[in-house]
Design a protein around this motif. Structure first.
Motif, mmCIF file in Angstrom:
data_model
loop_
_atom_site.group_PDB
_atom_site.id
_atom_site.type_symbol
_atom_site.label_atom_id
_atom_site.label_comp_id
_atom_site.label_asym_id
_atom_site.label_seq_id
_atom_site.Cartn_x
_atom_site.Cartn_y
_atom_site.Cartn_z
ATOM 1 N N LEU A 58 0.346 -0.992 0.397
ATOM 2 C CA LEU A 58 0.104 -0.272 0.384
ATOM 3 C C LEU A 58 0.819 1.552 0.057
ATOM 4 O O LEU A 58 0.358 1.568 0.744
ATOM 5 N N THR A 59 1.527 1.266 -1.084
ATOM 6 C CA THR A 59 2.620 2.621 -1.328
ATOM 7 C C THR A 59 1.044 3.706 -1.855
ATOM 8 O O THR A 59 0.392 3.484 -2.335
ATOM 9 N N PRO A 60 2.486 4.703 -1.883
ATOM 10 C CA PRO A 60 1.590 6.282 -2.543
ATOM 11 C C PRO A 60 1.742 5.946 -3.610
ATOM 12 O O PRO A 60 -0.103 6.221 -4.807
ATOM 13 N N LYS A 61 2.791 5.848 -4.343
ATOM 14 C CA LYS A 61 2.420 5.009 -5.995
ATOM 15 C C LYS A 61 0.621 3.979 -6.028
ATOM 16 O O LYS A 61 -0.139 4.026 -6.872
ATOM 17 N N TRP A 62 0.639 3.613 -5.278
ATOM 18 C CA TRP A 62 -0.399 2.419 -5.046
ATOM 19 C C TRP A 62 -2.131 2.950 -4.971
ATOM 20 O O TRP A 62 -3.019 2.501 -6.070
ATOM 21 N N TRP A 63 -1.420 3.373 -3.934
ATOM 22 C CA TRP A 63 -3.193 4.280 -3.771
ATOM 23 C C TRP A 63 -3.199 5.336 -4.540
ATOM 24 O O TRP A 63 -4.330 5.490 -5.509
ATOM 25 N N LYS A 64 -2.332 5.842 -5.416
ATOM 26 C CA LYS A 64 -2.785 6.865 -6.725
ATOM 27 C C LYS A 64 -3.165 6.224 -7.517
ATOM 28 O O LYS A 64 -4.262 6.566 -8.175
ATOM 29 N N ILE A 65 -2.541 4.777 -7.876
ATOM 30 C CA ILE A 65 -3.661 3.789 -8.870
ATOM 31 C C ILE A 65 -4.816 3.330 -8.939
ATOM 32 O O ILE A 65 -5.661 3.626 -9.671
ATOM 33 N N THR B 208 -1.170 8.441 -17.747
ATOM 34 C CA THR B 208 -0.176 7.375 -16.888
ATOM 35 C C THR B 208 0.103 6.504 -17.434
ATOM 36 O O THR B 208 0.963 5.601 -17.031
ATOM 37 N N TYR B 209 -0.911 5.826 -18.542
ATOM 38 C CA TYR B 209 0.334 4.530 -19.101
ATOM 39 C C TYR B 209 0.457 4.587 -20.671
ATOM 40 O O TYR B 209 -0.075 3.596 -21.346
ATOM 41 N N TRP B 210 1.034 5.987 -20.725
ATOM 42 C CA TRP B 210 1.452 6.447 -21.946
ATOM 43 C C TRP B 210 2.229 5.178 -22.472
ATOM 44 O O TRP B 210 2.007 5.076 -24.356
ATOM 45 N N LYS B 211 3.087 3.842 -22.155
ATOM 46 C CA LYS B 211 3.479 3.903 -23.547
ATOM 47 C C LYS B 211 3.198 2.118 -23.518
ATOM 48 O O LYS B 211 3.476 1.860 -25.061
ATOM 49 N N VAL B 212 1.953 1.900 -23.176
ATOM 50 C CA VAL B 212 1.119 0.502 -23.042
ATOM 51 C C VAL B 212 0.320 1.489 -24.310
ATOM 52 O O VAL B 212 0.174 0.865 -25.426
ATOM 53 N N VAL B 213 -0.379 2.914 -24.395
ATOM 54 C CA VAL B 213 -0.695 3.422 -25.197
ATOM 55 C C VAL B 213 -0.079 3.524 -26.273
ATOM 56 O O VAL B 213 -0.463 3.004 -27.456
ATOM 57 N N ARG B 214 1.257 4.107 -26.485
ATOM 58 C CA ARG B 214 1.756 3.581 -27.515
ATOM 59 C C ARG B 214 2.509 2.955 -28.215
ATOM 60 O O ARG B 214 2.265 2.325 -29.664
ATOM 61 N N ALA B 215 2.171 1.827 -27.046
ATOM 62 C CA ALA B 215 2.432 -0.112 -28.000
ATOM 63 C C ALA B 215 1.236 -0.466 -28.506
ATOM 64 O O ALA B 215 1.572 -0.971 -30.101
ATOM 65 N N ASN B 216 0.240 -0.631 -27.919
ATOM 66 C CA ASN B 216 -0.872 -0.758 -28.650
ATOM 67 C C ASN B 216 -1.442 0.037 -29.691
ATOM 68 O O ASN B 216 -2.009 -0.873 -31.119
ATOM 69 N N TRP B 217 -0.849 1.066 -29.487
ATOM 70 C CA TRP B 217 -1.259 2.454 -31.052
ATOM 71 C C TRP B 217 -0.306 1.673 -32.352
ATOM 72 O O TRP B 217 -0.825 1.136 -33.859
ATOM 73 N N LYS B 218 0.991 1.819 -31.951
ATOM 74 C CA LYS B 218 1.618 0.633 -32.679
ATOM 75 C C LYS B 218 1.414 -0.521 -33.370
ATOM 76 O O LYS B 218 1.246 -0.500 -34.535
ATOM 77 N N ARG B 219 0.668 -1.695 -32.065
ATOM 78 C CA ARG B 219 0.334 -2.393 -33.035
ATOM 79 C C ARG B 219 -0.929 -2.696 -33.733
ATOM 80 O O ARG B 219 -0.795 -2.890 -35.032
ATOM 81 N N PHE B 220 -1.926 -1.664 -33.815
ATOM 82 C CA PHE B 220 -3.192 -1.399 -34.326
ATOM 83 C C PHE B 220 -2.417 -0.586 -35.710
ATOM 84 O O PHE B 220 -3.358 -0.826 -36.910
ATOM 85 N N VAL B 221 -1.580 -0.327 -35.801
ATOM 86 C CA VAL B 221 -0.974 0.864 -37.042
ATOM 87 C C VAL B 221 -0.646 -0.422 -37.694
ATOM 88 O O VAL B 221 -0.388 -0.400 -39.075
ATOM 89 N N GLY B 222 0.082 -1.120 -37.044
ATOM 90 C CA GLY B 222 0.715 -2.386 -37.465
ATOM 91 C C GLY B 222 -0.401 -3.243 -38.806
ATOM 92 O O GLY B 222 -0.451 -3.468 -39.630
ATOM 93 N N PHE B 223 -1.191 -3.789 -37.492
ATOM 94 C CA PHE B 223 -2.266 -4.700 -38.173
ATOM 95 C C PHE B 223 -3.023 -3.876 -39.625
ATOM 96 O O PHE B 223 -3.616 -4.598 -40.300
ATOM 97 N N ILE B 224 -3.373 -2.792 -39.752
ATOM 98 C CA ILE B 224 -4.014 -1.505 -40.728
ATOM 99 C C ILE B 224 -3.376 -2.047 -41.400
ATOM 100 O O ILE B 224 -3.671 -2.340 -42.978
#
Length: 189
Positions: free
Chosen positions: A94-101, A173-189
């Protein structure tokens, strides 16, 4: 265990369980629904009352809103399953980071529940039997009450745009995940 086996076990990613995959699946289905809801909601309120398809667009918007409530129920049940599997093995730190998320996600879930309820308040207050799920009339949650229409409209509007701000915060907060999913989506198209 040899040194190479030991280093392999340390570098491999943990296996994602099926409950987490289900949670991510419903996450993306709901994200698509919210994209549709925001675009149709923003568009339909700008239309003049005389536009022929305006009522159909409102019904479609309400149907997608009801669908998101069903998906939210599925999502919460799946989330509880993920939490059960994760936190019965070990309790969270129960760290401050956990409570923030936790606070961010709790807020998102609260908005996902409150916005459609405010939409029901608006629709039911305006006209009885005003919410249909792809043509099926749903029972009223609130009584018809013209005095509550403005309250429902304001609640629905402000909750929706505050939710949008929280969604943007979630994406940052999850920018890396958003960016990775966007790259996958663009690669899929």
């Amino acid at each position: 265990m040899s040194a190479t086996q030991s280093s392999e076990s340390l570098t491999t990613k943990p296996r994602i369980n099926s409950a987490f995959k289900d949670l991510m699946s419903v996450h993306w289905w709901m994200a698509g629904c919210y994209l549709v809801l925001f675009t149709t909601g923003t568009w339909m309120v700008t239309l003049e009352r005389e536009v022929s398809f305006r009522a159909s667009l409102y019904d479609f918007h309400k149907s997608i809103g009801v669908l998101t409530m069903a998906l939210l129920t599925w999502r919460i049940l799946t989330l509880l399953r993920v939490w059960w599997r994760k936190y019965t093995k070990r309790t969270p730190k129960l760290t401050p980071k956990w409570w923030k998320i936790f606070a961010l996600h709790f807020s998102l879930y609260a908005f996902m529940w409150a916005i459609p309820i405010a939409g029901f308040l608006l629709s039911n207050s305006f006209k009885s039997n005003g919410v249909k799920f792809f043509g099926i009339v749903l029972p009223d949650i609130f009584p018809e009450n013209k005095a509550m229409v403005d309250i429902g409209r304001n609640l629905h509007f402000w909750l929706a745009y505050t939710f949008l701000a929280f969604v943007i915060m979630h994406m940052l907060t999850y920018w890396k995940v958003v960016r990775a999913n966007w790259k996958r989506f663009v690669g899929f198209i």
